[in-house]
Structures are given as structure tokens and as C-alpha cells.
Design a protein around this motif. Structure first.
Motif, PDB file in Angstrom:
ATOM      1  N   VAL A 277       0.827  -1.212   0.000  1.00  0.00           N
ATOM      2  CA  VAL A 277       0.000   0.000   0.000  1.00  0.00           C
ATOM      3  C   VAL A 277       0.860   1.261   0.000  1.00  0.00           C
ATOM      4  O   VAL A 277       0.753   2.106  -0.898  1.00  0.00           O
ATOM      5  N   PHE A 278       1.711   1.416   1.001  1.00  0.00           N
ATOM      6  CA  PHE A 278       2.432   2.678   1.175  1.00  0.00           C
ATOM      7  C   PHE A 278       3.555   2.876   0.163  1.00  0.00           C
ATOM      8  O   PHE A 278       3.811   4.006  -0.270  1.00  0.00           O
ATOM      9  N   ILE A 279       4.219   1.795  -0.222  1.00  0.00           N
ATOM     10  CA  ILE A 279       5.365   1.925  -1.136  1.00  0.00           C
ATOM     11  C   ILE A 279       4.940   1.714  -2.586  1.00  0.00           C
ATOM     12  O   ILE A 279       5.173   2.575  -3.445  1.00  0.00           O
ATOM     13  N   ASN A 280       4.299   0.570  -2.867  1.00  0.00           N
ATOM     14  CA  ASN A 280       3.950   0.278  -4.270  1.00  0.00           C
ATOM     15  C   ASN A 280       2.779   1.110  -4.778  1.00  0.00           C
ATOM     16  O   ASN A 280       2.773   1.532  -5.938  1.00  0.00           O
ATOM     17  N   PHE A 281       1.768   1.347  -3.934  1.00  0.00           N
ATOM     18  CA  PHE A 281       0.583   2.078  -4.399  1.00  0.00           C
ATOM     19  C   PHE A 281       0.759   3.589  -4.242  1.00  0.00           C
ATOM     20  O   PHE A 281       0.574   4.346  -5.204  1.00  0.00           O
ATOM     21  N   PHE A 282       1.097   4.058  -3.042  1.00  0.00           N
ATOM     22  CA  PHE A 282       1.224   5.497  -2.816  1.00  0.00           C
ATOM     23  C   PHE A 282       2.597   6.049  -3.220  1.00  0.00           C
ATOM     24  O   PHE A 282       2.768   7.264  -3.301  1.00  0.00           O
ATOM     25  N   GLY A 283       3.563   5.190  -3.451  1.00  0.00           N
ATOM     26  CA  GLY A 283       4.864   5.638  -3.940  1.00  0.00           C
ATOM     27  C   GLY A 283       5.751   6.308  -2.902  1.00  0.00           C
ATOM     28  O   GLY A 283       6.641   7.082  -3.267  1.00  0.00           O
ATOM     29  N   LEU A 284       5.535   6.030  -1.635  1.00  0.00           N
ATOM     30  CA  LEU A 284       6.411   6.589  -0.607  1.00  0.00           C
ATOM     31  C   LEU A 284       7.793   5.934  -0.694  1.00  0.00           C
ATOM     32  O   LEU A 284       7.919   4.781  -1.117  1.00  0.00           O
ATOM     33  N   PRO A 285       8.852   6.640  -0.300  1.00  0.00           N
ATOM     34  CA  PRO A 285      10.213   6.091  -0.457  1.00  0.00           C
ATOM     35  C   PRO A 285      10.469   4.905   0.455  1.00  0.00           C
ATOM     36  O   PRO A 285      10.017   4.869   1.598  1.00  0.00           O
ATOM     37  N   ARG A 286      11.208   3.930  -0.073  1.00  0.00           N
ATOM     38  CA  ARG A 286      11.617   2.796   0.742  1.00  0.00           C
ATOM     39  C   ARG A 286      12.605   3.257   1.812  1.00  0.00           C
ATOM     40  O   ARG A 286      13.312   4.251   1.639  1.00  0.00           O
ATOM     41  N   SER A 287      12.668   2.519   2.896  1.00  0.00           N
ATOM     42  CA  SER A 287      13.589   2.780   4.007  1.00  0.00           C
ATOM     43  C   SER A 287      13.290   4.070   4.755  1.00  0.00           C
ATOM     44  O   SER A 287      14.087   4.491   5.587  1.00  0.00           O
ATOM     45  N   ALA A 288      12.160   4.715   4.465  1.00  0.00           N
ATOM     46  CA  ALA A 288      11.818   5.965   5.144  1.00  0.00           C
ATOM     47  C   ALA A 288      11.170   5.674   6.492  1.00  0.00           C
ATOM     48  O   ALA A 288      10.394   4.726   6.643  1.00  0.00           O
ATOM     49  N   SER A 289      11.494   6.526   7.482  1.00  0.00           N
ATOM     50  CA  SER A 289      10.918   6.355   8.816  1.00  0.00           C
ATOM     51  C   SER A 289       9.405   6.520   8.795  1.00  0.00           C
ATOM     52  O   SER A 289       8.695   5.887   9.591  1.00  0.00           O
ATOM     53  N   LEU A 290       8.898   7.362   7.892  1.00  0.00           N
ATOM     54  CA  LEU A 290       7.455   7.579   7.806  1.00  0.00           C
ATOM     55  C   LEU A 290       6.730   6.291   7.455  1.00  0.00           C
ATOM     56  O   LEU A 290       5.696   5.965   8.060  1.00  0.00           O
ATOM     57  N   VAL A 291       7.261   5.531   6.487  1.00  0.00           N
ATOM     58  CA  VAL A 291       6.632   4.270   6.103  1.00  0.00           C
ATOM     59  C   VAL A 291       6.688   3.290   7.269  1.00  0.00           C
ATOM     60  O   VAL A 291       5.700   2.595   7.570  1.00  0.00           O
ATOM     61  N   GLY A 292       7.836   3.223   7.938  1.00  0.00           N
ATOM     62  CA  GLY A 292       7.937   2.352   9.102  1.00  0.00           C
ATOM     63  C   GLY A 292       6.947   2.746  10.184  1.00  0.00           C
ATOM     64  O   GLY A 292       6.322   1.881  10.817  1.00  0.00           O
ATOM     65  N   GLY A 293       6.790   4.056  10.407  1.00  0.00           N
ATOM     66  CA  GLY A 293       5.838   4.520  11.408  1.00  0.00           C
ATOM     67  C   GLY A 293       4.405   4.184  11.045  1.00  0.00           C
ATOM     68  O   GLY A 293       3.603   3.808  11.909  1.00  0.00           O
ATOM     69  N   LEU A 294       4.059   4.289   9.751  1.00  0.00           N
ATOM     70  CA  LEU A 294       2.701   3.948   9.322  1.00  0.00           C
ATOM     71  C   LEU A 294       2.414   2.457   9.497  1.00  0.00           C
ATOM     72  O   LEU A 294       1.322   2.068   9.924  1.00  0.00           O
ATOM     73  N   VAL A 295       3.394   1.624   9.162  1.00  0.00           N
ATOM     74  CA  VAL A 295       3.217   0.183   9.338  1.00  0.00           C
ATOM     75  C   VAL A 295       3.054  -0.160  10.815  1.00  0.00           C
ATOM     76  O   VAL A 295       2.165  -0.941  11.204  1.00  0.00           O
ATOM     77  N   LEU A 296       3.896   0.431  11.675  1.00  0.00           N
ATOM     78  CA  LEU A 296       3.794   0.163  13.110  1.00  0.00           C
ATOM     79  C   LEU A 296       2.506   0.740  13.693  1.00  0.00           C
ATOM     80  O   LEU A 296       1.970   0.212  14.676  1.00  0.00           O
ATOM     81  N   THR A 297       1.988   1.815  13.088  1.00  0.00           N
ATOM     82  CA  THR A 297       0.703   2.363  13.522  1.00  0.00           C
ATOM     83  C   THR A 297      -0.416   1.352  13.287  1.00  0.00           C
ATOM     84  O   THR A 297      -1.260   1.123  14.168  1.00  0.00           O
TER      85      THR A 297
END
Length: 435
Positions: A277-297
């Protein structure tokens, strides 16, 4: 007839006593099993902490060598232009460090084999140390300064006892000549173990002596900040709606069952969801803290919702009835009575959820937070890694120095977890009310 009755009563009394003694023995065995289980668990816990501490305490110390380094202008800034930062940045600082080491040891700089053995006493990160010193204070160019430079991993291991001096020289990482030089420097006070600040401020490195947790700590901070800003308000609001507003029926029951099921879903599934969702669909950068925070959320939300609902249910119905009886609205009831009284349980559940998120590794691996990041991330969108992922990366490294780094980083993570759990206990005891 009387004798038969007395005999029967006596027999019944003896049977009752036997059964009572048997029940007492069973109860004592049960208690013994419980005590044994607790002692067994405590023994494993002591073994675990002893193993981690015995291997990790040395990571907080790092061997350094004090050398009189001549910051030669011919090497650092041959043009003489103090604004030539590119020239200063690309200077051969290793040459300066090695020249200072040869002078300190009093060795012949013309002998290549001697030079090669001496060079192995210095860390491969000394050039970064000297370069940073010059960039911070260019006025030292042309002067000679005493500088504590990092020793190599092998020299550090010898001083810490990880390398046995009794091992034959041909099977030892440090030969006899190098051991003699190390003893010479130690006797003169020019080599010693110092507190390893680099463990907390340095970024990723292929050299154990220059590797640190700086990037991982900042990445974990950004992720926890994201979880706090998203999971806490969403979880509390969802719990309030389900408890106070949602009509009881099949739909609310289905939602409750699914929330309970989500709390038991393996964490790697959330990592796959974040990747899709966050990387492949929304195109957020890999290894970013934001993506990690969203997954942990997403992973923490069910825990916060469940604990918050339990805390809201614990508020006595009499409080609600009294508030409504004096004319309070539903919103006033929740804001002035239900939320303040359920706050200890909400705080406890939130901190427990954050502790769980802080120690997760699998979902972060799925979204690529295993990058080799040297520079500090300045925003949640910059490449970063997390504390548990850094421990995993060091544990998979072959160098001897990363073994103590892994245990030391585990001690840092355990310290965070203990502090956060202690905070949860303190807040609960401070604000909890007995009904």
C-alpha cells in the motif's frame, strides 16, 4: 445395629481423612509446580541477561591511541586557500595518522613489512576523525596536536581479552610484533580503553570500531513519533465510539471480533501490507521512517483500541448515571468523567503498544529499512533504519567486533523497553482510582 453404625462412621471418618490428606498433598504439589515454573523462568531470564551483559558491556568502551598528529599544510591544503573545502575534504589524512604512529613507536618508516604491521593498529576510520577535526577548526592546519585516534578492531579485541595472547602467532589476528607495540603504548599511557561515544552517535559502517546507533536511534524516534501522532488519537477515538456510541448488534460484534483478530496477526503481514500500500501504491520512499511509522501504527492500533475499551468499561455505571442525572450531555460525560477516569488504563495500553512497536523487526525488513545509512536522517522521508533492525544487521555480520556491538545495542534496546514499561506502571499507579 449400634456397633455397625459406629463402625461405618469410623470407616467413613478414616476415608475422609485419607481423601483430605490426598487433597492436601495434591495442593502442595501444585504449589511446588508453580514455584518451580517461576524459578525456571527466572533462571532463564538471569541466564539471558548475564549472557547479553557479559558480551555487551565491552561495547561501551573503545580502545584509542594518543598520537601527536602534525596537520601538515602541504598534505591538507597545499594551495594555501582556507576556503578550498573540497581540497581539505579530499586530503590524505591516513598519511598523517600513520606518520604520527611511526614516530610514536620509533620504527623505521622505510621497512614496508614493519609499516604494514604498524598500520594494522589503526582503525580504517582515522581519516574521518582527522578530517572532521580540520573541518570543525581549520586553524589547526600547520600545527601538531595530540589526538586520540581509534585503534583497529584486532587491537581493541586484544586489550579486551577477546584474543588470547597464548595462541600461537601464526593463528592469532595480532602477531608478536604488534602485541609488543600495543604493550609499549599501554605502558606509556598512549593506548587505553575510553568510553565509546561513537556507539551512540555514529552511523552505519563496515568497520566495527566506527559503527554506531546514531541513525537507528533517530529512525526509531521518527517512527515512534509517527505512531504516537496517529495510533493514539485514532485508537482512543475508535474505542470511544465503539463503547459509547455504536449500537450493539451484528455489525459492532463483527468489528470487535476483527479488531481482536488483528491483534493476533503476525507482524510480518503488516509489513507486506505496508509494502503493497504505502510503497507500491502510494509511492512513498523505501527505508523511510514515515513508512515504518505507518506500518507500526497499523500494527499498534488493535492493542490501543482493546486496552482503551477495557479502561472505559472499568468506569462504574454510577458515574455515568450521576453525570446524566445532573444534566450533562453525552460529550460532557465523556470529556469530563469517562476519559479522565479511564486515563490510567489508556496510558498503560498506549505505552505497551509503543513498546511492542519499538521492538518489532519483521515488518521493517519487509519495507526495506535495512539500508546502509551513514548520514543522519533529517526528516521522516529520509532513508533510515530502526534499533531492532540495526541489531539484526550487526548480528548477521561476520566480524568479531560486531558480536559485542550486537549485545551492546541489545542492552540499549532493553534499557528503552524497561524504562517505558516502568513508566507505564508508574502512571497507572499514580492516576489509578479504587472503586
Amino acid at each position: 445395629m449400634t456397633d455397625q453404625t459406629a463402625s461405618l462412621a469410623s470407616f467413613t471418618g478414616e476415608e475422609a481423612q485419607k481423601k483430605l490428606r490426598k487433597r492436601h498433598r495434591a495442593e502442595r504439589r501444585f504449589r511446588a509446580y508453580g514455584v518451580a515454573a517461576i524459578l525456571f523462568a527466572l533462571a532463564f531470564l538471569v541466564f539471558l541477561f548475564t549472557s547479553i551483559f557479559s558480551q555487551g558491556w565491552s561495547a561501551f568502551l573503545q580502545t584509542s591511541i594518543k598520537l601527536p598528529v602534525e596537520f601538515s599544510q602541504d598534505v591538507i591544503n597545499p594551495s594555501g586557500n582556507p576556503d578550498a573545502e573540497d581540497e581539505i575534504f579530499r586530503a590524505n589524512y591516513v598519511k598523517l595518522a600513520r606518520a604520527a604512529l611511526y614516530k610514536q613507536l620509533g620504527i623505521d618508516a622505510e621497512d614496508r613489512k614493519v609499516r604494514r604491521d604498524a598500520n594494522k593498529l589503526l582503525s580504517r576510520g582515522v581519516d574521518v576523525q582527522l578530517r572532521d577535526m580540520v573541518l570543525r577548526d581549520p586553524s589547526i592546519i600547520g600545527k601538531t596536536e595530540d589526538v586520540w585516534l581509534l585503534a583497529s578492531d584486532d587491537a581493541d579485541a586484544l586489550l579486551k581479552g577477546s584474543i588470547d595472547r597464548k595462541t600461537p602467532s601464526d593463528r592469532r589476528a595480532v602477531n608478536d610484533q604488534q602485541v609488543a607495540w600495543i604493550d609499549q603504548l599501554v605502558d606509556k599511557g598512549d593506548m587505553e580503553k575510553r568510553f565509546n561515544t561513537g556507539l551512540f552517535v555514529n552511523g552505519a559502517s563496515s568497520n566495527p570500531e566506527t559503527a554506531g546507533l546514531g541513525v537507528a536511534l533517530i529512525g526509531s524516534f521518527f517512527m515512534m513519533l509517527t505512531v504516537v501522532l496517529l495510533a493514539v488519537p485514532l485508537g482512543v477515538c475508535a474505542a470511544l465510539y465503539l463503547e459509547e456510541y455504536a449500537p450493539k448488534g451484528k455489525i459492532s460484534d463483527t468489528i470487535e471480533v476483527n479488531i481482536n483478530n488483528l491483534a493476533a496477526v503476525p507482524s510480518i503481514v503488516f509489513g507486506l501490507l505496508g509494502l503493497a500500500v504505502f510503497i507500491n501504491f502510494f509511492g512513498l520512499p523505501r527505508s523511510a521512517s514515515l513508512v515504518g511509522g505507518l506500518v507500526l501504527t497499523l500494527m499498534t492500533l488493535p492493542t490501543i483500541i482493546i486496552t482503551t475499551r477495557a479502561a472505559i468499561r472499568a468506569v462504574p455505571p454510577s458515574i455515568r448515571e450521576a453525570a446524566l442525572g445532573v444534566g450533562a450531555s453525552k460529550m460532557q460525560l465523556i470529556g469530563h468523567h469517562v476519559l479522565p477516569l479511564s486515563l490510567p488504563g489508556i496510558l498503560t495500553g498506549t505505552i505497551i503498544g509503543l513498546v511492542q512497536a519499538l521492538g518489532e523487526t519483521a515488518p521493517l525488513l519487509m519495507i526495506g529499512m535495512v539500508a546502509f545509512v551513514v548520514e543522519y536522517p533529517t526528516t521522516p522521508l529520509d532513508p533510515a533504519t530502526g534499533l531492532p533492525v540495526q541489531i539484526y544487521m550487526w548480528a548477521s555480520s561476520a566480524e568479531r567486533g560486531f558480536v559485542e556491538r550486537t549485545a551492546g545495542a541489545t542492552m540499549v534496546l532493553l534499557a528503552f523497553l524497561i524504562v517505558m514499561n516502568s513508566l507505564a506502571v508508574y502512571l497507572r499507579n499514580k492516576f489509578e482510582r479504587k472503586w
